[in-house]
Design an enzyme around this catalytic site. Structure first.
Site, PDB file in Angstrom:
ATOM      1  N   ARG A 136      11.530   1.888   3.692  1.00  0.00           N
ATOM      2  CA  ARG A 136      10.739   1.229   4.715  1.00  0.00           C
ATOM      3  C   ARG A 136      11.622   0.152   5.326  1.00  0.00           C
ATOM      4  O   ARG A 136      12.299  -0.578   4.590  1.00  0.00           O
ATOM      5  CB  ARG A 136       9.517   0.580   4.053  1.00  0.00           C
ATOM      6  CG  ARG A 136       8.749  -0.348   4.939  1.00  0.00           C
ATOM      7  CD  ARG A 136       7.732   0.429   5.715  1.00  0.00           C
ATOM      8  NE  ARG A 136       6.679  -0.404   6.208  1.00  0.00           N
ATOM      9  CZ  ARG A 136       5.429   0.035   6.361  1.00  0.00           C
ATOM     10  NH1 ARG A 136       5.103   1.241   6.017  1.00  0.00           N
ATOM     11  NH2 ARG A 136       4.523  -0.748   6.867  1.00  0.00           N
ATOM     12  N   ARG A 180       0.816  -1.208   0.000  1.00  0.00           N
ATOM     13  CA  ARG A 180       0.000   0.000   0.000  1.00  0.00           C
ATOM     14  C   ARG A 180       0.857   1.269   0.000  1.00  0.00           C
ATOM     15  O   ARG A 180       0.689   2.155  -0.832  1.00  0.00           O
ATOM     16  CB  ARG A 180      -0.845  -0.059   1.272  1.00  0.00           C
ATOM     17  CG  ARG A 180      -1.958   0.857   1.419  1.00  0.00           C
ATOM     18  CD  ARG A 180      -2.620   0.531   2.758  1.00  0.00           C
ATOM     19  NE  ARG A 180      -3.102  -0.846   2.809  1.00  0.00           N
ATOM     20  CZ  ARG A 180      -4.291  -1.230   2.366  1.00  0.00           C
ATOM     21  NH1 ARG A 180      -5.121  -0.343   1.879  1.00  0.00           N
ATOM     22  NH2 ARG A 180      -4.652  -2.479   2.440  1.00  0.00           N
ATOM     23  N   THR A 181       1.795   1.325   0.925  1.00  0.00           N
ATOM     24  CA  THR A 181       2.647   2.514   1.048  1.00  0.00           C
ATOM     25  C   THR A 181       3.545   2.663  -0.180  1.00  0.00           C
ATOM     26  O   THR A 181       3.742   3.759  -0.696  1.00  0.00           O
ATOM     27  CB  THR A 181       3.516   2.409   2.325  1.00  0.00           C
ATOM     28  OG1 THR A 181       2.653   2.217   3.434  1.00  0.00           O
ATOM     29  CG2 THR A 181       4.335   3.653   2.531  1.00  0.00           C
ATOM     30  N   LYS A 217      22.487 -10.991   1.947  1.00  0.00           N
ATOM     31  CA  LYS A 217      23.833 -11.587   1.995  1.00  0.00           C
ATOM     32  C   LYS A 217      24.633 -11.032   3.154  1.00  0.00           C
ATOM     33  O   LYS A 217      25.819 -11.292   3.279  1.00  0.00           O
ATOM     34  CB  LYS A 217      24.583 -11.293   0.692  1.00  0.00           C
ATOM     35  CG  LYS A 217      23.926 -11.848  -0.546  1.00  0.00           C
ATOM     36  CD  LYS A 217      24.664 -11.375  -1.784  1.00  0.00           C
ATOM     37  CE  LYS A 217      23.844 -11.612  -3.048  1.00  0.00           C
ATOM     38  NZ  LYS A 217      24.264 -10.727  -4.134  1.00  0.00           N
ATOM     39  N   HIS A 262       6.184   7.056  10.997  1.00  0.00           N
ATOM     40  CA  HIS A 262       5.653   6.883   9.647  1.00  0.00           C
ATOM     41  C   HIS A 262       5.096   8.240   9.224  1.00  0.00           C
ATOM     42  O   HIS A 262       3.885   8.443   9.170  1.00  0.00           O
ATOM     43  CB  HIS A 262       4.552   5.808   9.690  1.00  0.00           C
ATOM     44  CG  HIS A 262       4.164   5.270   8.343  1.00  0.00           C
ATOM     45  ND1 HIS A 262       4.710   5.734   7.164  1.00  0.00           N
ATOM     46  CD2 HIS A 262       3.264   4.315   7.996  1.00  0.00           C
ATOM     47  CE1 HIS A 262       4.156   5.074   6.156  1.00  0.00           C
ATOM     48  NE2 HIS A 262       3.285   4.209   6.636  1.00  0.00           N
TER      49      HIS A 262
END
Lengths: 304, 154
Positions: A102, A52-53, A81, A130
């Protein structure tokens, strides 16, 4: 390193917030500016998936004419890795003009902003911050109420783990709000945020009931999801699970200006029959996210 | 009289240097490691579980010819706020210094929040001391407030 990163908007002044709100409104009037970011590259680094974001940010960048690079799944990147966040950010900084990230770890965006001169936009760091969600919440309140000052804001549901309600609470502190924290005992507003309210002189009341009468004087009803997995006591969950569900027949006595917000996704905390009510605003709220993110990207790039 | 002589023999006096007395017994070796005494070439005497009128039992550390900087002393406050250091010259205490909490700790203590970025990246931690009296520190990165008494060193 000083740059135009947007890690948090909790400390923004009224003027800074208002400027962002006005720019968001401009993008709502005209979302498409195909030449504004022409020739710019926007990186979206989703170390933790959030469809969504990410779609909202990438749409914002595309509507402004930028090219978008990035990844949606850390399993395909070098971080799987064992590459450090710092190295990944340094590498992408060679390519992009702004990095939207994010991450599941708290403080990741702040740290990223310290290791590069390229502006970072925090698209969520664990349960910490956020800012683009906060911005779209503020914009939705401002737009539907015509102001941010002196509002009765009811926060309902999971106030313990709900990152969005904590951010909203802090960013509203300059606007003389009255909060109603409506939650079951296990999910009530954490003490640190109540302490914050007392320090900042923010009025609040805590309530367990959620009825037609109890919400009659709300200007904003900010709903959140009560999740089963948050409960240590499942008996308690069974007792309260239906208490914090909003139904259309609870809206009979509410104020005309009252709007219902929800960060989405919703499960069952707002009944489907509420969707048709003029008070329902959660889908427009999500749409406002696009305009707010266009404003944030421009701010990070220093574009007036 | 006899007792005094015995005690002074157990933990010998130093001519010049620093004495840290009245250390809680569980903090002695943490302080020794914080001051990097394992790498110190001067004479170091560490006593622990000694009788103390005030504390019941205590620890003591004497380091000959070493005088610590303000920065080193403030690090001690992370494990033992308000501990006293005696500066010794010619067998006399010439100055007492208190390890009071600094405004911030850089790279000394570990964040208690397992999902804080500082516990997952090779980076220095930064803590702001938000309440010196209660010993409350706040992580610069995840924002979590924590009490200095429960905090671990990096």
């Amino acid at each position: 390193m000083m740059n135009r990163s947007i890690v948090s908007i909790a400390d923004y002044s009224r003027e800074q917030i208002e400027r962002l709100l006005e720019r968001t409104a401009e993008f709502e009037r005209e979302p498409n500016h195909p030449h504004l970011l022409e020739g710019r590259v926007v990186a979206t680094l989703f170390f933790e998936p959030s469809t969504r974001t990410r779609l909202s940010f990438e749409t914002a960048a595309n509507r402004l004419g930028a090219r978008v690079i990035g990844f949606t799944d850390p399993k395909v990147t070098s971080s799987s890795k064992g590459e450090t966040l710092k190295d990944t950010i340094k590498m992408v900084s060679n390519y992009a003009d702004v990095i939207i990230m994010r991450h599941r770890l708290e403080g990741a965006a702040l740290y990223a902003s310290e290791v590069t001169d390229v502006p970072i936009i925090n698209a969520g760091d664990g349960s910490n911050l956020h800012p683009s969600q906060t911005m779209l919440d503020l914009y939705s309140i401002w737009k539907t109420q015509g102001r941010l000052d002196d509002l009765n804001i009811f926060m309902v549901g999971d106030l313990k783990y709900g990152r969005t309600v904590h951010s909203l609470l802090m960013s509203m502190r300059r606007y003389n709000p009255t909060f109603h924290f409506v939650a079951p005992k296990e999910l009530e507003m954490p003490e640190e945020y109540k302490l914050y309210c007392r320090k900042e002189g923010i009025r609040y009341v805590e309530e367990r009931v959620f009825t037609e009468e109890s919400i009659a004087d709300a200007d904003i009803l900010y709903m959140t999801r009560v999740q089963r997995e948050r409960f240590t006591d499942l008996m308690e969950y069974e007792r309260v699970k239906d208490t914090y569900i909003l139904r259309a027949d609870m809206l009979g006595r509410c104020r005309e200006n009252m709007r219902i917000l929800h960060p989405l996704p919703r499960v069952n905390e707002i009944e489907q029959d509420v969707d048709d009510s003029p008070h329902a605003y959660y889908f427009q709220q999500a749409q406002n996210g696009l305009y707010a993110r266009e404003a944030l990207i421009c701010q990070a790039l220093g574009i007036e | 009289m006899m007792d005094t002589t015995k005690k002074s023999l157990q933990v010998a006096a130093i001519e010049n240097g620093t004495v840290i007395d009245h250390i809680p017994t569980d903090k002695v070796f943490t302080i020794a490691s914080l001051l990097q005494l394992d790498r110190c070439n001067d004479q170091v005497t560490i006593g622990n579980n000694l009788d103390s009128g005030r504390m019941g039992s205590k620890g003591i550390i004497k380091i000959a010819n070493r005088f610590f900087s303000d920065a080193e002393i403030s690090r001690l406050a992370a494990v033992c706020p308000n501990i006293r250091l005696c500066i010794i010259r010619d067998y006399e205490v010439v100055e007492k210094r208190i390890a009071s909490l600094p405004d911030e700790f850089v790279g000394i203590v570990r964040c208690a929040n397992p999902v804080c970025i500082t516990n997952n990246e090779p980076m220095k931690t930064v803590f702001y001391v938000t309440d010196k009296e209660q010993g409350v520190v706040k992580c610069r990165y995840c924002g979590k407030e924590q009490n200095i008494e429960h905090i671990k060193l990096v």
